[in-house]
Design a protein around this motif. Sequence first.
Motif, PDB file in Angstrom:
ATOM      1  N   GLY A 192       0.818  -1.195   0.000  1.00 26.49           N
ATOM      2  CA  GLY A 192       0.000   0.000   0.000  1.00 26.49           C
ATOM      3  C   GLY A 192       0.859   1.255   0.000  1.00 26.49           C
ATOM      4  N   LEU A 193       0.393   2.296  -0.683  1.00 31.29           N
ATOM      5  CA  LEU A 193       1.145   3.549  -0.724  1.00 31.29           C
ATOM      6  C   LEU A 193       1.198   4.185   0.663  1.00 31.29           C
ATOM      7  CD1 LEU A 193       0.520   3.047  -3.762  1.00 31.29           C
ATOM      8  CD2 LEU A 193       0.329   5.534  -4.010  1.00 31.29           C
ATOM      9  N   ILE A 194       2.334   4.793   0.970  1.00 28.61           N
ATOM     10  CA  ILE A 194       2.501   5.574   2.196  1.00 28.61           C
ATOM     11  C   ILE A 194       2.674   7.021   1.762  1.00 28.61           C
ATOM     12  CG2 ILE A 194       3.828   5.918   4.304  1.00 28.61           C
ATOM     13  CD1 ILE A 194       4.881   3.017   3.943  1.00 28.61           C
ATOM     14  N   ASP A 195       1.690   7.845   2.019  1.00 29.32           N
ATOM     15  CA  ASP A 195       1.693   9.238   1.567  1.00 29.32           C
ATOM     16  C   ASP A 195       2.227  10.116   2.695  1.00 29.32           C
ATOM     17  OD1 ASP A 195       1.166  11.761   0.528  1.00 29.32           O
ATOM     18  OD2 ASP A 195      -0.732  11.152  -0.364  1.00 29.32           O
ATOM     19  N   ASP A 196       3.399  10.704   2.479  1.00 31.13           N
ATOM     20  CA  ASP A 196       4.029  11.453   3.568  1.00 31.13           C
ATOM     21  C   ASP A 196       3.620  12.925   3.617  1.00 31.13           C
ATOM     22  OD1 ASP A 196       5.482  12.742   1.568  1.00 31.13           O
ATOM     23  OD2 ASP A 196       7.451  12.184   2.334  1.00 31.13           O
ATOM     24  N   GLN A 197       2.617  13.300   2.815  1.00 32.17           N
ATOM     25  CA  GLN A 197       2.167  14.697   2.881  1.00 32.17           C
ATOM     26  C   GLN A 197       0.715  14.819   2.444  1.00 32.17           C
ATOM     27  OE1 GLN A 197       3.177  19.257   1.409  1.00 32.17           O
ATOM     28  NE2 GLN A 197       4.093  17.566   0.325  1.00 32.17           N
ATOM     29  N   VAL A 198      -0.178  14.932   3.434  1.00 30.34           N
ATOM     30  CA  VAL A 198      -1.586  15.200   3.134  1.00 30.34           C
ATOM     31  C   VAL A 198      -2.097  16.275   4.090  1.00 30.34           C
ATOM     32  CG1 VAL A 198      -1.975  12.834   2.345  1.00 30.34           C
ATOM     33  CG2 VAL A 198      -2.533  13.442   4.702  1.00 30.34           C
ATOM     34  N   HIS A 199      -3.190  16.906   3.667  1.00 28.63           N
ATOM     35  CA  HIS A 199      -3.898  17.898   4.483  1.00 28.63           C
ATOM     36  C   HIS A 199      -5.360  17.450   4.541  1.00 28.63           C
ATOM     37  CE1 HIS A 199      -0.534  20.879   4.097  1.00 28.63           C
ATOM     38  NE2 HIS A 199      -0.351  20.208   2.951  1.00 28.63           N
ATOM     39  N   PHE A 200      -5.750  16.849   5.639  1.00 29.91           N
ATOM     40  CA  PHE A 200      -7.107  16.318   5.758  1.00 29.91           C
ATOM     41  C   PHE A 200      -8.055  17.286   6.470  1.00 29.91           C
ATOM     42  CE2 PHE A 200      -6.174  11.452   5.242  1.00 29.91           C
ATOM     43  CZ  PHE A 200      -5.832  11.680   3.918  1.00 29.91           C
ATOM     44  N   ARG A 201      -7.548  18.473   6.858  1.00 32.89           N
ATOM     45  CA  ARG A 201      -8.365  19.644   7.232  1.00 32.89           C
ATOM     46  C   ARG A 201      -9.080  19.557   8.579  1.00 32.89           C
ATOM     47  NH1 ARG A 201      -5.542  22.645   3.900  1.00 32.89           N
ATOM     48  NH2 ARG A 201      -6.153  22.586   1.703  1.00 32.89           N
ATOM     49  N   GLU A 202      -8.826  18.518   9.357  1.00 38.59           N
ATOM     50  CA  GLU A 202      -9.497  18.405  10.649  1.00 38.59           C
ATOM     51  C   GLU A 202      -8.470  18.525  11.758  1.00 38.59           C
ATOM     52  OE1 GLU A 202     -12.919  15.608  12.758  1.00 38.59           O
ATOM     53  OE2 GLU A 202     -11.758  14.801  11.101  1.00 38.59           O
ATOM     54  N   PRO A 203      -8.735  19.390  12.755  1.00 40.94           N
ATOM     55  CA  PRO A 203      -9.958  20.141  13.004  1.00 40.94           C
ATOM     56  C   PRO A 203      -9.985  21.503  12.304  1.00 40.94           C
ATOM     57  CG  PRO A 203      -8.423  20.463  14.815  1.00 40.94           C
ATOM     58  CD  PRO A 203      -7.764  19.496  13.863  1.00 40.94           C
ATOM     59  N   GLY A 204     -11.171  22.106  12.340  1.00 41.60           N
ATOM     60  CA  GLY A 204     -11.333  23.508  12.029  1.00 41.60           C
ATOM     61  C   GLY A 204     -11.687  23.863  10.601  1.00 41.60           C
ATOM     62  N   LEU A 205     -11.401  22.959   9.650  1.00 43.42           N
ATOM     63  CA  LEU A 205     -11.679  23.256   8.242  1.00 43.42           C
ATOM     64  C   LEU A 205     -12.498  22.133   7.626  1.00 43.42           C
ATOM     65  CD1 LEU A 205      -8.078  24.471   7.382  1.00 43.42           C
ATOM     66  CD2 LEU A 205     -10.090  25.938   7.611  1.00 43.42           C
ATOM     67  N   THR A 206     -13.395  21.579   8.424  1.00 44.32           N
ATOM     68  CA  THR A 206     -14.084  20.350   8.019  1.00 44.32           C
ATOM     69  C   THR A 206     -15.176  20.572   6.980  1.00 44.32           C
ATOM     70  OG1 THR A 206     -15.458  20.555   9.999  1.00 44.32           O
ATOM     71  CG2 THR A 206     -13.542  19.098  10.137  1.00 44.32           C
ATOM     72  N   HIS A 207     -15.439  21.817   6.592  1.00 43.69           N
ATOM     73  CA  HIS A 207     -16.320  22.024   5.435  1.00 43.69           C
ATOM     74  C   HIS A 207     -15.604  21.591   4.155  1.00 43.69           C
ATOM     75  CE1 HIS A 207     -13.813  25.639   5.352  1.00 43.69           C
ATOM     76  NE2 HIS A 207     -14.205  25.848   4.107  1.00 43.69           N
ATOM     77  N   LYS A 208     -14.270  21.513   4.183  1.00 44.88           N
ATOM     78  CA  LYS A 208     -13.494  21.079   3.025  1.00 44.88           C
ATOM     79  C   LYS A 208     -13.278  19.566   3.037  1.00 44.88           C
ATOM     80  CE  LYS A 208     -10.514  25.225   3.508  1.00 44.88           C
ATOM     81  NZ  LYS A 208     -10.608  26.061   2.310  1.00 44.88           N
ATOM     82  N   ALA A 209     -12.989  19.015   4.216  1.00 48.79           N
ATOM     83  CA  ALA A 209     -12.596  17.609   4.338  1.00 48.79           C
ATOM     84  C   ALA A 209     -12.487  17.264   5.807  1.00 48.79           C
ATOM     85  CB  ALA A 209     -11.246  17.385   3.654  1.00 48.79           C
ATOM     86  N   ASN A 210     -12.390  15.970   6.097  1.00 46.10           N
ATOM     87  CA  ASN A 210     -12.050  15.535   7.452  1.00 46.10           C
ATOM     88  C   ASN A 210     -11.301  14.210   7.374  1.00 46.10           C
ATOM     89  OD1 ASN A 210     -14.082  13.334   7.582  1.00 46.10           O
ATOM     90  ND2 ASN A 210     -15.578  14.996   7.682  1.00 46.10           N
ATOM     91  N   ILE A 211     -10.812  13.760   8.485  1.00 48.35           N
ATOM     92  CA  ILE A 211      -9.975  12.560   8.497  1.00 48.35           C
ATOM     93  C   ILE A 211     -10.755  11.348   7.997  1.00 48.35           C
ATOM     94  CG2 ILE A 211      -8.759  10.956  10.029  1.00 48.35           C
ATOM     95  CD1 ILE A 211      -7.886  13.503  11.633  1.00 48.35           C
ATOM     96  N   TYR A 212     -12.008  11.239   8.370  1.00 50.11           N
ATOM     97  CA  TYR A 212     -12.818  10.107   7.932  1.00 50.11           C
ATOM     98  C   TYR A 212     -13.017  10.114   6.419  1.00 50.11           C
ATOM     99  CZ  TYR A 212     -17.103   7.468   6.957  1.00 50.11           C
ATOM    100  OH  TYR A 212     -18.030   6.614   6.410  1.00 50.11           O
ATOM    101  N   THR A 213     -13.474  11.237   5.864  1.00 52.61           N
ATOM    102  CA  THR A 213     -13.770  11.256   4.429  1.00 52.61           C
ATOM    103  C   THR A 213     -12.513  11.068   3.590  1.00 52.61           C
ATOM    104  OG1 THR A 213     -13.591  13.693   4.325  1.00 52.61           O
ATOM    105  CG2 THR A 213     -15.777  12.751   4.726  1.00 52.61           C
ATOM    106  N   GLU A 214     -11.423  11.710   3.983  1.00 55.94           N
ATOM    107  CA  GLU A 214     -10.220  11.643   3.157  1.00 55.94           C
ATOM    108  C   GLU A 214      -9.494  10.308   3.326  1.00 55.94           C
ATOM    109  OE1 GLU A 214     -10.360  14.469   1.020  1.00 55.94           O
ATOM    110  OE2 GLU A 214     -12.133  14.344   2.315  1.00 55.94           O
ATOM    111  N   SER A 215      -9.610   9.685   4.491  1.00 58.17           N
ATOM    112  CA  SER A 215      -9.023   8.347   4.628  1.00 58.17           C
ATOM    113  C   SER A 215      -9.802   7.330   3.795  1.00 58.17           C
ATOM    114  CB  SER A 215      -8.968   7.917   6.099  1.00 58.17           C
ATOM    115  OG  SER A 215     -10.253   7.662   6.638  1.00 58.17           O
ATOM    116  N   ARG A 216     -11.101   7.542   3.618  1.00 61.86           N
ATOM    117  CA  ARG A 216     -11.890   6.702   2.714  1.00 61.86           C
ATOM    118  C   ARG A 216     -11.365   6.834   1.284  1.00 61.86           C
ATOM    119  NH1 ARG A 216     -16.892   7.957   1.708  1.00 61.86           N
ATOM    120  NH2 ARG A 216     -18.004   5.953   1.833  1.00 61.86           N
ATOM    121  N   ALA A 217     -11.138   8.081   0.866  1.00 65.52           N
ATOM    122  CA  ALA A 217     -10.607   8.314  -0.482  1.00 65.52           C
ATOM    123  C   ALA A 217      -9.228   7.681  -0.632  1.00 65.52           C
ATOM    124  CB  ALA A 217     -10.539   9.815  -0.757  1.00 65.52           C
TER     125      ALA A 217
END
Length: 444
Positions: free
Chosen positions: A54-79
């Motif tokens: 599996g890929l190991i991505d060493d740079q992501v911005h999942f926007r949680e907390p505080g910017l969850t209108h854009k994304a959150n850990i749950y939604t982006e980990s699904r992607a």
Amino acid sequence: MSTILIKNAQVVNEGEIKAQDLWIKDGRIEKIAATIDKTADQVIDAEGLHLLPGLIDDQVHFREPGLTHKANIYTESRAAVAGGTTSFMEMPNTVPNTLTQRLLQDKYDIAQDSSLANYSFFMGAANDNLEEVLKTNPRDVCGIKVFMGSSTGNMLVDNEKALEAIFSQAPTLIATHCEDEATIQANLAAFKDKYGDQVSIEMHPLIRSAEACYLSSSKAVALAKKNNTRLHILHISTAKETALFENHIPLEQKRITAEACIHHLWFSDADYKTKGNYIKWNPAVKTANDRDAILQAVLDGHIDVIATDHAPHTIEEKEQAYLQAPSGGPLVQHALQALLDLVKQGKLTLEQLVQKTAHNTSTLFQIEQRGYIREGYWADLVLVDLNKPYTVDKSNILSKCGWSPFENHTFSASIEHTLVSGNLAFSQGKLIEVGSGHRLLFNR
């Protein structure tokens, strides 16, 4: 106890492709062999499929907390999981910025409850939080993030004494965003003087210029050499910067390493005409020559890993005028497929893809028992069909923002199954939300 048997896979691992079976028990790879005759709770027939770490991505911005209108850990980990990325390292420019150990722990708590992928989070550095930075535990935190150029969330560290202190005292790896702020501001002022409010996206790589990148990256390298810092420079975007890095020593011995991102390997400034703000990133996508040089640096070892800098914003935010539109975009769901297209085009081999997205990331960050297909290691795996085209459209985009710079593109390959820490998390188009993500640990 749970067991999974994968049969008839073409296993891509450590420079080789072999027909092998894998038997997985309690989350780990128990056995690898040409043929395995064991009973299992679940059997996956991988005939015609390639099995990759599996890929190991060493740079992501999942926007949680505080910017969850854009994304959150749950939604982006699904992607991520749907795209074959099984582990991620997330950045500190959330709201509030991750500048204390307490705020860092808050993010780990959220991920423990909601992430489908394995996770780690960077501790953020600022001009005035050295005491908190020095408390960072190298064993269970991926690193310290220093913004040596401003970007979304503006965590710019521009105090020379603060930079010197961070580089000389950091207890673990420092990852940097490198763009020279004075150069960017001078360029921006000049373009505003000339064009006023009509500054356009095509000017983005001229404002956030190659020279701005090189000035900052070379400064970071000089600071690291002076202090023997373990430095990792993120999202290299120019041909000139690639010469800052060495390729004649083993990765395990390198003190200074570098990352390339999907968008800088795929797009060029010619694409601004059709993609507009949807490919507005910091650092900017630059020329085709820069793109080609970055790929060459990946291949020859000057650049060590490939990641995404996945950074979603809403469509409404992106459709503002250039000067108001934020930088960043969603990439984690389609990163592997984009790289498999490069394989199809003959620009990259499957073995190189695996090395740069899994093996090297594991080695570089000293991740414990992940990133390789080895007996005893965690079963973080992805099965891909190289001959099954896949078209990106709004109906299959999983990132919360609901768009992708790859929209309407047909990839040459599809993700068939993803296993995270030995749990089947994605299978034939469906997510299996078992909450299987684990906190990454590091051999430091």
